[in-house]
Scaffold this active site. Structure first.
Site, PDB file in Angstrom:
ATOM      1  N   LYS A  96       0.758  -1.421  -0.010  1.00  0.00           N
ATOM      2  CA  LYS A  96      -0.243  -0.228  -0.010  1.00  0.00           C
ATOM      3  C   LYS A  96       0.407   1.544   0.539  1.00  0.00           C
ATOM      4  O   LYS A  96       0.570   1.826   0.715  1.00  0.00           O
ATOM      5  CB  LYS A  96      -0.998  -0.693   1.815  1.00  0.00           C
ATOM      6  CG  LYS A  96      -1.696  -1.863   1.532  1.00  0.00           C
ATOM      7  CD  LYS A  96      -2.917  -1.397   0.529  1.00  0.00           C
ATOM      8  CE  LYS A  96      -4.130  -2.170   1.475  1.00  0.00           C
ATOM      9  NZ  LYS A  96      -3.309  -3.281   0.816  1.00  0.00           N
ATOM     10  N   ARG A 374      -0.757  19.629 -45.283  1.00  0.00           N
ATOM     11  CA  ARG A 374      -1.303  20.381 -44.949  1.00  0.00           C
ATOM     12  C   ARG A 374      -2.693  20.761 -45.158  1.00  0.00           C
ATOM     13  O   ARG A 374      -3.394  20.334 -46.003  1.00  0.00           O
ATOM     14  CB  ARG A 374      -0.718  22.265 -44.704  1.00  0.00           C
ATOM     15  CG  ARG A 374       1.150  22.126 -44.389  1.00  0.00           C
ATOM     16  CD  ARG A 374       1.110  23.912 -44.525  1.00  0.00           C
ATOM     17  NE  ARG A 374       0.429  24.438 -43.859  1.00  0.00           N
ATOM     18  CZ  ARG A 374       0.691  24.515 -42.181  1.00  0.00           C
ATOM     19  NH1 ARG A 374       1.250  24.039 -41.733  1.00  0.00           N
ATOM     20  NH2 ARG A 374       0.044  25.602 -41.483  1.00  0.00           N
ATOM     21  N   LYS A 375      -3.482  20.990 -44.022  1.00  0.00           N
ATOM     22  CA  LYS A 375      -5.379  21.656 -43.973  1.00  0.00           C
ATOM     23  C   LYS A 375      -5.428  22.338 -44.719  1.00  0.00           C
ATOM     24  O   LYS A 375      -5.412  22.840 -46.435  1.00  0.00           O
ATOM     25  CB  LYS A 375      -5.836  21.991 -43.138  1.00  0.00           C
ATOM     26  CG  LYS A 375      -6.885  21.304 -43.022  1.00  0.00           C
ATOM     27  CD  LYS A 375      -8.022  20.645 -41.654  1.00  0.00           C
ATOM     28  CE  LYS A 375      -9.307  20.491 -41.719  1.00  0.00           C
ATOM     29  NZ  LYS A 375      -8.853  19.234 -41.667  1.00  0.00           N
ATOM     30  N   LYS A 378      -1.081  28.027 -45.816  1.00  0.00           N
ATOM     31  CA  LYS A 378      -0.049  28.796 -45.381  1.00  0.00           C
ATOM     32  C   LYS A 378       0.467  29.845 -46.054  1.00  0.00           C
ATOM     33  O   LYS A 378       0.978  29.450 -47.005  1.00  0.00           O
ATOM     34  CB  LYS A 378       1.393  29.004 -44.120  1.00  0.00           C
ATOM     35  CG  LYS A 378       1.048  28.480 -43.014  1.00  0.00           C
ATOM     36  CD  LYS A 378       2.541  28.379 -42.091  1.00  0.00           C
ATOM     37  CE  LYS A 378       3.426  28.122 -42.317  1.00  0.00           C
ATOM     38  NZ  LYS A 378       4.748  27.847 -41.542  1.00  0.00           N
ATOM     39  N   ASP A 400      -5.034   7.462 -41.069  1.00  0.00           N
ATOM     40  CA  ASP A 400      -6.965   8.111 -40.991  1.00  0.00           C
ATOM     41  C   ASP A 400      -7.183   7.798 -39.864  1.00  0.00           C
ATOM     42  O   ASP A 400      -7.013   6.414 -39.179  1.00  0.00           O
ATOM     43  CB  ASP A 400      -7.066   8.704 -41.847  1.00  0.00           C
ATOM     44  CG  ASP A 400      -8.012  10.110 -41.507  1.00  0.00           C
ATOM     45  OD1 ASP A 400      -7.655  11.355 -40.791  1.00  0.00           O
ATOM     46  OD2 ASP A 400      -8.453  10.490 -42.404  1.00  0.00           O
ATOM     47  N   SER A 408     -11.514  13.728 -47.338  1.00  0.00           N
ATOM     48  CA  SER A 408     -10.556  14.450 -46.426  1.00  0.00           C
ATOM     49  C   SER A 408      -9.276  13.277 -46.161  1.00  0.00           C
ATOM     50  O   SER A 408      -8.473  13.855 -46.875  1.00  0.00           O
ATOM     51  CB  SER A 408     -11.288  14.544 -44.671  1.00  0.00           C
ATOM     52  OG  SER A 408     -11.683  12.751 -44.288  1.00  0.00           O
TER      53      SER A 408
HETATM   54  O1  LIG Z   1     -18.423  10.771 -37.538  1.00  0.00           O
HETATM   55  C1  LIG Z   1     -17.670  11.581 -37.380  1.00  0.00           C
HETATM   56  C2  LIG Z   1     -17.806  11.645 -38.986  1.00  0.00           C
HETATM   57  C3  LIG Z   1     -17.101  12.630 -39.661  1.00  0.00           C
HETATM   58  N1  LIG Z   1     -15.443  12.608 -38.693  1.00  0.00           N
HETATM   59  C4  LIG Z   1     -14.626  13.359 -39.506  1.00  0.00           C
HETATM   60  O2  LIG Z   1     -14.453  13.118 -40.978  1.00  0.00           O
HETATM   61  C5  LIG Z   1     -13.791  12.755 -41.265  1.00  0.00           C
HETATM   62  C6  LIG Z   1     -13.870  11.395 -42.009  1.00  0.00           C
HETATM   63  O3  LIG Z   1     -14.584  12.156 -42.869  1.00  0.00           O
HETATM   64  P1  LIG Z   1     -15.168  12.162 -45.078  1.00  0.00           P
HETATM   65  O4  LIG Z   1     -16.794  11.781 -45.279  1.00  0.00           O
HETATM   66  O5  LIG Z   1     -14.179  10.335 -44.590  1.00  0.00           O
HETATM   67  O6  LIG Z   1     -13.862  12.434 -45.695  1.00  0.00           O
HETATM   68  C7  LIG Z   1     -12.662  12.018 -40.416  1.00  0.00           C
HETATM   69  O7  LIG Z   1     -11.429  12.524 -40.550  1.00  0.00           O
HETATM   70  C8  LIG Z   1     -12.994  13.142 -38.837  1.00  0.00           C
HETATM   71  O8  LIG Z   1     -11.933  13.888 -39.120  1.00  0.00           O
HETATM   72  C9  LIG Z   1     -15.706  12.325 -37.449  1.00  0.00           C
HETATM   73  O9  LIG Z   1     -14.673  12.452 -36.778  1.00  0.00           O
HETATM   74  N2  LIG Z   1     -16.536  11.431 -36.856  1.00  0.00           N
END
Ligand SMILES: O=c1ccn([C@@H]2O[C@H](COP(=O)(O)O)[C@@H](O)[C@H]2O)c(=O)[nH]1
Length: 479
Positions: A96, A374-375, A378, A400, A408
């Site tokens: 403990k 990158r999403k 920049k 992913d 995405s």
């Molecule tokens: O329940 C969910 C639905 C979606 N997401 C987010 O969306 C993308 C995937 O969506 P796609 O249509 O295949 O692009 C996923 O990466 C999540 O960021 C989520 O988190 N939960």
């Protein structure tokens, strides 16, 4: 062999869930040990207990405080006791331990010098205290959750019967270490407490204490404390048996009684599941525990949710929460790694933002460099499309979280390809199904998933986490 495997092997070999407390307490010493040397008497008694029980129990639990109370000779007695325990039977040192400042040195002492397999810890100082013990990957800790002394109720049941502190300890400590390294010590005469802890922590080994009160019912204890596989519960040999001369025979009969009750319970449970008329008999997913844990920490939600595409789904998956639950995160990484280990690639790429922590964990786990597209690109500085270093022509495995439409992940993969990288494989935790993998294949990507949403939904329904209405709503939504 780690603690958990050693314990499982010992349970199997001796067909027993029983463990023995080794308590060198001069007050409990049977009268026939008459030498003037108390330490020698205690040693002989403990040696007798170990000799009589080692074929019928799965673990020993020496009580550190009682050895300490005997001074230097007591600590020598502990070393002598440990030396006579057969090496295949795990030893859980009941210390403990609770002092944060001495946790590192104490862990070193017990795990590398005394070489015990596990140690009990008090939870009050939290994860900081536990972490130095978990550095020893083949060892384990048991966190004290509840005790049976009436004086403890004011704390352990605070602030309310519905939400007592002892359950908070259980919930919180599940985030401190994996089920292989962290078990729970539960002292209680009340099977309801045991049952509440079992349902809060279905995956943990519970070391029960103080369960043998007047009129104890073995079946009730087992029904409350066993996990779904009919194990995960360590049962103490009652202290009074240990001073009796026919010890081996008594323990064998207790073991037989427990095993019979266990067979009755586990047998009944599976018969029930088969006969439930509205339960599908698809087999549960091998990662069933992970699905349940993801649900329990709120990563999988059922209800009405509008998605980014504007569509309404009867569920929402939020895997971003796993980073706050290290032991679940660890299991998630293992699940991804099992798929990635079969693929060929030079680099990993995470799709921002949701999967970046996972991709980082996998990069460290698999010793593979990481990049990410990158999403938003920049408008200043380097204006890079891809972060991290790479060479055109290299192959990238994309990581992913979930595939819904695949939009995405395909956008991310396209950015990687535009910089001269090859993308063949995409690995996700969850596949929403409905043709998304085929769609990705049409674009040249092979998608792999740990779970499909229907496997998750089946498992949650069969395990009683979601009701029939939620279950059917899911199937209606998938057409
Ligand atoms: O329940 C969910 C639905 C979606 N997401 C987010 O969306 C993308 C995937 O969506 P796609 O249509 O295949 O692009 C996923 O990466 C999540 O960021 C989520 O988190 N939960």
């Amino acid at each position: 062999m780690n603690f958990f495997d050693k314990l499982q092997a010992s349970i199997l070999q001796n067909q027993s869930l029983l463990f023995v407390s080794l308590d060198p307490n001069p007050e409990l010493l049977p009268a026939h040990y008459t030498s003037e040397d108390i330490i020698a008497n205690l040693h002989n008694w403990l040696e007798f207990i170990i000799r009589e029980t080692s074929d019928y129990v799965c673990a020993y639990k020496p009580t550190f405080g009682l050895y300490q109370a005997l001074g230097i000779p007591g600590l020598e007695l502990l070393e002598n006791t440990l030396a006579i325990i057969p090496s295949h039977i795990p030893v859980i040192l009941d210390a403990k331990h609770s002092d944060l400042n001495s946790s590192t040195v104490f862990a070193h002492r017990v795990f590398t010098q005394l070489n015990v397999d596990a140690v009990t810890l008090s939870p009050y100082t939290g994860q900081d205290h536990v972490a130095p013990f978990l550095v020893y990957l083949d060892k384990a800790v048991f966190i004290l959750c509840s005790t049976s002394n009436p004086g403890a109720e004011a704390l352990q049941k605070y602030p309310s019967e519905e939400s007592p502190l002892y359950l908070q300890v259980v919930k919180e400590s599940r985030n401190w270490g994996t089920p292989e390294q962290l078990g729970l010590e539960v002292g209680t005469t009340n099977t309801e407490v045991l049952a509440r802890i079992r349902s809060t922590a279905p995956e943990r080994v519970i070391m029960a204490r103080s369960i043998w009160s007047q009129g104890s019912n073995i079946k009730e204890i087992l029904a409350a404390g066993l996990n779904k596989n009919g194990d995960g519960l360590l049962i103490p040999v009652p202290q009074d048996i240990l001073s009796q001369p026919q010890l081996a025979a008594q323990i064998q009969s207790l073991r037989a009684e427990i095993n019979q009750a266990k067979t009755d319970i586990v047998g009944n449970a599976s018969t029930c599941a088969l006969w439930l008329p509205d339960v599908s008999v698809v087999s549960l997913h091998p990662q069933q525990d992970l699905i349940l844990q993801l649900y329990d920490v709120g990563c999988i939600m059922f209800g009405s949710f509008v998605q980014a595409s504007g569509a309404t789904f009867p569920y929402y998956i939020d895997l971003r929460k796993i980073i706050s639950n290290p032991q679940i995160f660890n299991q998630v990484l293992t699940a991804y790694a099992e798929i990635l280990n079969h693929l060929q690639f030079d680099r990993l790429a995470g799709i921002p933002y949701g999967s970046l922590p996972t991709a980082t964990g996998l990069s460290l786990r698999l010793h593979c460099p990481l990049i990410f597209p990158r999403k938003e690109v920049k408008a200043h500085g380097t204006r890079r499309l891809i972060e991290g270093n790479f060479h055109p022509g290299e192959t990238v495995a994309v990581v992913d979280d979930i595939l819904i439409t695949g939009k995405s992940v395909m956008e991310g993969a396209q950015k990687l390809k535009s910089e001269g990288l090859n993308v063949q494989d995409i690995v996700v935790l969850i596949d929403h199904e409905q043709g998304v993998k085929a769609r990705l294949l049409d674009h040249g990507y092979q998608a792999h998933s740990v779970f499909t949403l229907s496997e998750i939904t089946e498992t949650l329904y069969q395990c009683g986490r979601i009701n029939q209405e939620q279950f059917l709503a899911f199937y209606e939504s998938t057409g």
